[in-house]
Motif scaffolding. Structure first.
Motif, PDB file in Angstrom:
ATOM      1  N   GLN A  86      -4.563  31.644  15.575  1.00 30.70           N
ATOM      2  CA  GLN A  86      -4.742  33.086  15.431  1.00 30.70           C
ATOM      3  C   GLN A  86      -4.185  33.775  16.668  1.00 30.70           C
ATOM      4  OE1 GLN A  86      -8.893  33.998  14.857  1.00 30.70           O
ATOM      5  NE2 GLN A  86      -8.813  33.593  12.668  1.00 30.70           N
ATOM      6  N   MET A  87      -3.597  34.951  16.476  1.00 26.69           N
ATOM      7  CA  MET A  87      -3.112  35.714  17.623  1.00 26.69           C
ATOM      8  C   MET A  87      -2.756  37.127  17.190  1.00 26.69           C
ATOM      9  SD  MET A  87       0.450  33.669  17.887  1.00 26.69           S
ATOM     10  CE  MET A  87      -0.420  32.176  17.416  1.00 26.69           C
ATOM     11  N   GLN A  88      -2.722  37.998  18.165  1.00 24.94           N
ATOM     12  CA  GLN A  88      -2.276  39.358  17.916  1.00 24.94           C
ATOM     13  C   GLN A  88      -1.535  39.848  19.147  1.00 24.94           C
ATOM     14  OE1 GLN A  88      -6.249  41.257  17.368  1.00 24.94           O
ATOM     15  NE2 GLN A  88      -5.669  42.586  19.067  1.00 24.94           N
ATOM     16  N   GLN A 119       1.421  43.273  15.557  1.00 25.65           N
ATOM     17  CA  GLN A 119       1.463  42.099  14.694  1.00 25.65           C
ATOM     18  C   GLN A 119       0.174  41.289  14.849  1.00 25.65           C
ATOM     19  OE1 GLN A 119       4.993  39.712  15.175  1.00 25.65           O
ATOM     20  NE2 GLN A 119       4.915  39.075  13.064  1.00 25.65           N
ATOM     21  N   TYR A 120      -0.377  40.887  13.703  1.00 31.52           N
ATOM     22  CA  TYR A 120      -1.604  40.089  13.656  1.00 31.52           C
ATOM     23  C   TYR A 120      -1.313  38.855  12.807  1.00 31.52           C
ATOM     24  CZ  TYR A 120      -3.446  44.664  14.958  1.00 31.52           C
ATOM     25  OH  TYR A 120      -3.662  45.866  15.575  1.00 31.52           O
ATOM     26  N   PHE A 121      -1.596  37.706  13.378  1.00 37.84           N
ATOM     27  CA  PHE A 121      -1.246  36.451  12.712  1.00 37.84           C
ATOM     28  C   PHE A 121      -2.488  35.568  12.622  1.00 37.84           C
ATOM     29  CE2 PHE A 121       0.060  31.990  13.125  1.00 37.84           C
ATOM     30  CZ  PHE A 121       0.866  31.865  12.011  1.00 37.84           C
ATOM     31  N   ASP A 122      -2.819  35.144  11.399  1.00 40.50           N
ATOM     32  CA  ASP A 122      -4.000  34.310  11.169  1.00 40.50           C
ATOM     33  C   ASP A 122      -3.593  33.154  10.265  1.00 40.50           C
ATOM     34  OD1 ASP A 122      -6.399  33.134  10.596  1.00 40.50           O
ATOM     35  OD2 ASP A 122      -7.453  34.986  10.103  1.00 40.50           O
ATOM     36  N   ARG A 137      -0.225  40.479   9.311  1.00 43.59           N
ATOM     37  CA  ARG A 137      -0.121  41.930   9.187  1.00 43.59           C
ATOM     38  C   ARG A 137       0.849  42.439  10.241  1.00 43.59           C
ATOM     39  NH1 ARG A 137      -4.411  46.842   8.347  1.00 43.59           N
ATOM     40  NH2 ARG A 137      -3.078  48.502   9.141  1.00 43.59           N
ATOM     41  N   VAL A 138       1.743  43.337   9.833  1.00 42.63           N
ATOM     42  CA  VAL A 138       2.708  43.952  10.736  1.00 42.63           C
ATOM     43  C   VAL A 138       2.680  45.457  10.505  1.00 42.63           C
ATOM     44  CG1 VAL A 138       5.102  44.078  11.473  1.00 42.63           C
ATOM     45  CG2 VAL A 138       4.167  41.895  10.682  1.00 42.63           C
ATOM     46  N   ASP A 139       2.364  46.210  11.550  1.00 42.46           N
ATOM     47  CA  ASP A 139       2.398  47.673  11.503  1.00 42.46           C
ATOM     48  C   ASP A 139       3.605  48.143  12.300  1.00 42.46           C
ATOM     49  OD1 ASP A 139       0.059  47.424  10.163  1.00 42.46           O
ATOM     50  OD2 ASP A 139      -1.214  48.309  11.707  1.00 42.46           O
ATOM     51  N   ILE A 140       4.462  48.912  11.660  1.00 43.90           N
ATOM     52  CA  ILE A 140       5.673  49.422  12.301  1.00 43.90           C
ATOM     53  C   ILE A 140       5.582  50.935  12.363  1.00 43.90           C
ATOM     54  CG2 ILE A 140       8.188  49.574  12.177  1.00 43.90           C
ATOM     55  CD1 ILE A 140       8.186  46.982  10.599  1.00 43.90           C
ATOM     56  N   THR A 141       5.693  51.483  13.553  1.00 42.10           N
ATOM     57  CA  THR A 141       5.701  52.930  13.710  1.00 42.10           C
ATOM     58  C   THR A 141       7.135  53.385  13.880  1.00 42.10           C
ATOM     59  OG1 THR A 141       5.474  52.830  16.115  1.00 42.10           O
ATOM     60  CG2 THR A 141       3.459  52.858  14.826  1.00 42.10           C
ATOM     61  N   GLY A 142       7.499  54.472  13.222  1.00 39.32           N
ATOM     62  CA  GLY A 142       8.858  54.988  13.308  1.00 39.32           C
ATOM     63  C   GLY A 142       8.857  56.494  13.365  1.00 39.32           C
ATOM     64  N   PHE A 192       9.842  39.164   8.079  1.00 34.75           N
ATOM     65  CA  PHE A 192       8.986  38.797   9.201  1.00 34.75           C
ATOM     66  C   PHE A 192       9.068  37.308   9.535  1.00 34.75           C
ATOM     67  CE2 PHE A 192       6.744  42.354   6.982  1.00 34.75           C
ATOM     68  CZ  PHE A 192       7.135  43.333   7.874  1.00 34.75           C
ATOM     69  N   GLU A 193       9.917  36.578   8.838  1.00 36.57           N
ATOM     70  CA  GLU A 193      10.174  35.165   9.125  1.00 36.57           C
ATOM     71  C   GLU A 193       8.890  34.339   9.100  1.00 36.57           C
ATOM     72  OE1 GLU A 193      12.404  34.797  12.726  1.00 36.57           O
ATOM     73  OE2 GLU A 193      13.890  36.272  12.147  1.00 36.57           O
TER      74      GLU A 193
END
Length: 639
Positions: free
Chosen positions: A248-250, A266-269, A276-281, A321-322
């Motif tokens: 797990q990591m963020q 990015q949140y990886f479990d 989960r990936v949140d992209i702000t633009g 997101f590979e």
């Protein structure tokens, strides 16, 4: 006749061996040539090659303790850097202009290489017979000389090499004992080297070496070169073993392309097979977008906050997101993204600096993408280079960043042409675990008819837990709900703030404080996913029933890092619908004189009247919106 014979003898002697023999110094007093620091030293040199009308810049570094030698030559047509790794007996040759690196085995001893010698202008590897320091040379003392304004001790010596075709006549100048230098006395100042060769050898003869910026182990100068980094050197042996990343990591990333900057969270479990990936633009070229990949239902949830639209579909095999590997044409499985440390398909490219930190570099092979995600081209290729630091004590890996070369194939109606974009991903706020409890829910992608809020009651013992860490408390609520509802994290939404109420206790005839906690369960998406990790999903009604059974059986227990365990009140279980329909009693009003305040995100002393009003208003909105919601996805939040 005799004169002609003598002249012939002299000519033959000059052309063969006599001129290659050092002069006879019998009877001439010899003194040891001064030694440089036996621990380590480095300096810069300006090398002038008389025959070529050329001046070169160079650097030499010798570290006898750590078994390292570094030579660097800079000229107009070549920047040659040679690094000697005596731990693995390899020599690295890097041409910085051509951006190439070669590696060869090296059997020489440390200190046996130098740029002081014949053919230095061609690069360190071409100096066949170098002059090296601290080799026990004896020389003739020529007294004191002033060189470039520095008082020096002048020494003269001659070296005749074994194969007999090369002789060095050297004039060597060290700073005098009474002349102060940045690194003390006896620092090298200049060497004049005159190389004499036989008729079969060609090359420059006259070299002048001017030394400056000399430092040794006593200096405060801490400069130290490294073996080649940020470049692939095939065959190198100093490759570290990359540790496995945590499950797990963020982290937070800043994506930079030219003057354009974009924030990515990015949140990886891997335990629960979620990303989960949140992209702000800027909401024009790159809209704000939140994406969840849930491999246990095989679905991608993509939500656009600016428009309120959400799209649910199977996780694409060619995820941008590979994080996917394709098992067959549509079935996917989750993998660890490369920049988190799974570097089996990447080539080690040394130690280098990234964002001011020293890190290991790994370059992945160029990958052809099935779709051009960003530029709508006819084809696309991507090559990633990852930068990680590895803690030498605990082996923990920390991602520092990534550089990406993205090539898009475009067509102007006649021919294809490639456009290359260079991205840099700077990574910050890395944590080897998920700190937030609500990052994986997809409530924005469900209409109100597919949401049910459960209200639970806990004794006042939980209040210190809330006050100490609202995030840990919320995580405990979500964990218990997931355990007993058997739904996936995309279907559990924690609710804050929590309501703390004082109620009269019939047995003790005193006021007792309770905490009411809300948590929302979501329904089952009506889109079918396709992944290896998919598991059966209970319906919303079944999930609520299972949680209710756990509460009534005293099994709905919040667990904290302190090993504390607190069970929900087994006699209280409500949903929003139950409260509206009046099927179960609502929380009683707080007695008069109850305190009202806000502390650490917790609302204290809220009366039951306000609770009922809030729930009724919420339910009215829910009912109104549920009548208008007509789709599982792609609906607008303007309702």
């Amino acid at each position: 006749m005799s004169l002609l014979f003598v002249a012939s003898v002299l000519l033959l002697c000059t052309a063969s061996c006599c001129a290659l023999t050092c002069p006879n110094i019998t009877g001439v007093p010899q003194v040891p040539l001064p030694y440089l620091d036996s621990v380590k030293f480095h300096y810069k040199i300006q090398i002038s090659v008389d025959d070529l009308n050329q001046t070169l810049d160079a650097t030499e570094y010798y570290d006898h303790v750590n078994n390292q030698t570094f030579l660097y030559l800079d000229q107009a047509t070549m920047r040659s850097k040679m690094s000697y790794d005596y731990n693995f007996n390899q020599v690295f040759t890097v041409d910085e202009l051509a951006n190439t690196c070669s590696v060869a085995d090296y059997n020489g001893t440390q200190g046996s290489v130098s740029l002081i010698g014949m053919h230095a202008e061609k690069g360190p590897q071409f100096v066949k017979y170098p002059f090296v320091w601290n080799s026990g040379y004896n020389a003739t003392s020529m007294g004191v000389a002033v060189i470039d304004g520095i008082q020096t001790d002048h020494y003269q010596m001659c070296l005749s090499h074994e194969d007999g075709n090369l002789t060095y006549q050297l004039d060597i100048y060290f700073s005098s004992q009474n002349w102060s230098m940045p690194a003390g006395q006896n620092a090298p100042v200049r060497i004049d080297l005159n190389a004499t060769v036989d008729s079969t050898t060609t090359g420059s003869h006259l070299y002048t070496y001017k030394f400056y910026d000399y430092h040794d182990s006593t200096s405060k100068e801490l400069w130290k070169p490294d073996l080649p980094g940020d470049i692939v050197c095939e065959g190198r042996k100093d490759v570290p073993v990359a540790p496995d990343p945590p499950s797990q990591m963020q982290l937070r990333m800043e994506v930079v392309m030219g003057s354009y900057l974009q924030q990515v969270y990015q949140y990886f479990d891997y335990d629960n097979k979620m990303l989960r990936v949140d992209i702000t633009g800027d909401n024009i070229n790159t809209p704000h977008m939140n994406t969840i990949h849930n491999f246990k239902d095989g679905l991608q949830y993509m939500y656009y906050p600016a428009t309120g639209l959400c799209d649910i579909k199977p996780i694409p095999p060619d995820s941008m997101f590979e994080d996917t590997v394709v098992v067959n044409s549509s079935l996917v499985s989750m993998i660890v993204p490369n920049h988190f440390g799974a570097l089996a398909n990447a080539t080690y490219c040394g130690v280098t600096m990234f964002l001011g930190y020293k890190g290991h570099c790994w370059k992945a092979n160029t990958v052809a993408l099935a779709h051009d995600f960003y530029f709508n081209g006819t084809a696309a290729w991507v090559q990633d280079t990852y930068y990680n630091s590895v803690d030498e004590f605990n082996g923990m890996i920390t991602p520092l960043g990534m550089k990406q070369v993205y090539t898009s194939q475009q067509n102007n109606g006649t021919v294809n042409y490639n456009v290359t974009y260079n991205y840099e991903f700077d990574m910050f706020d890395y944590h080897p675990r998920i700190l937030d409890s609500d990052v994986f829910h997809a409530t924005e992608c469900f209409n109100e008819s597919q949401k049910t809020e459960i209200i639970l009651k806990f004794p006042n013992d939980v209040y210190p837990m809330i006050k100490a860490s609202p995030a840990n408390f919320s995580k405990a609520v979500v964990s218990a709900t997931l355990e007993h509802s058997k739904v996936l994290p995309t279907r559990v939404v924690p609710k804050t703030p929590y309501t703390v109420i004082q109620e009269p206790d019939q047995k003790s005839k005193t006021n007792v404080t309770y905490v009411y906690v809300g948590v929302t369960l979501l329904g089952v998406p009506n889109v079918k996913g396709d992944s290896v990790e998919m598991v059966p999903q209970p319906s919303l009604a079944q999930a609520i029933s299972d949680v209710k059974s756990a509460v009534q059986g005293g099994e709905f227990i919040l667990r904290f890092n302190t090993n504390a365990e607190i069970a929900a009140d087994s006699e209280y279980f409500n949903t929003q619908d139950d409260l509206i329909r009046g099927q179960q009693p609502s929380p009683p009003p707080a007695p008069s004189g109850g305190k009202v305040g806000v502390s650490t995100g917790v609302v204290v002393g809220v009366s039951v009247a306000m609770l009922i009003v809030g729930i009724m208003v919420g339910c009215f909105i829910m009912i109104y919106r549920s009548k208008r919601a007509s789709s599982q996805y792609a609906y607008t939040m303007q309702d």
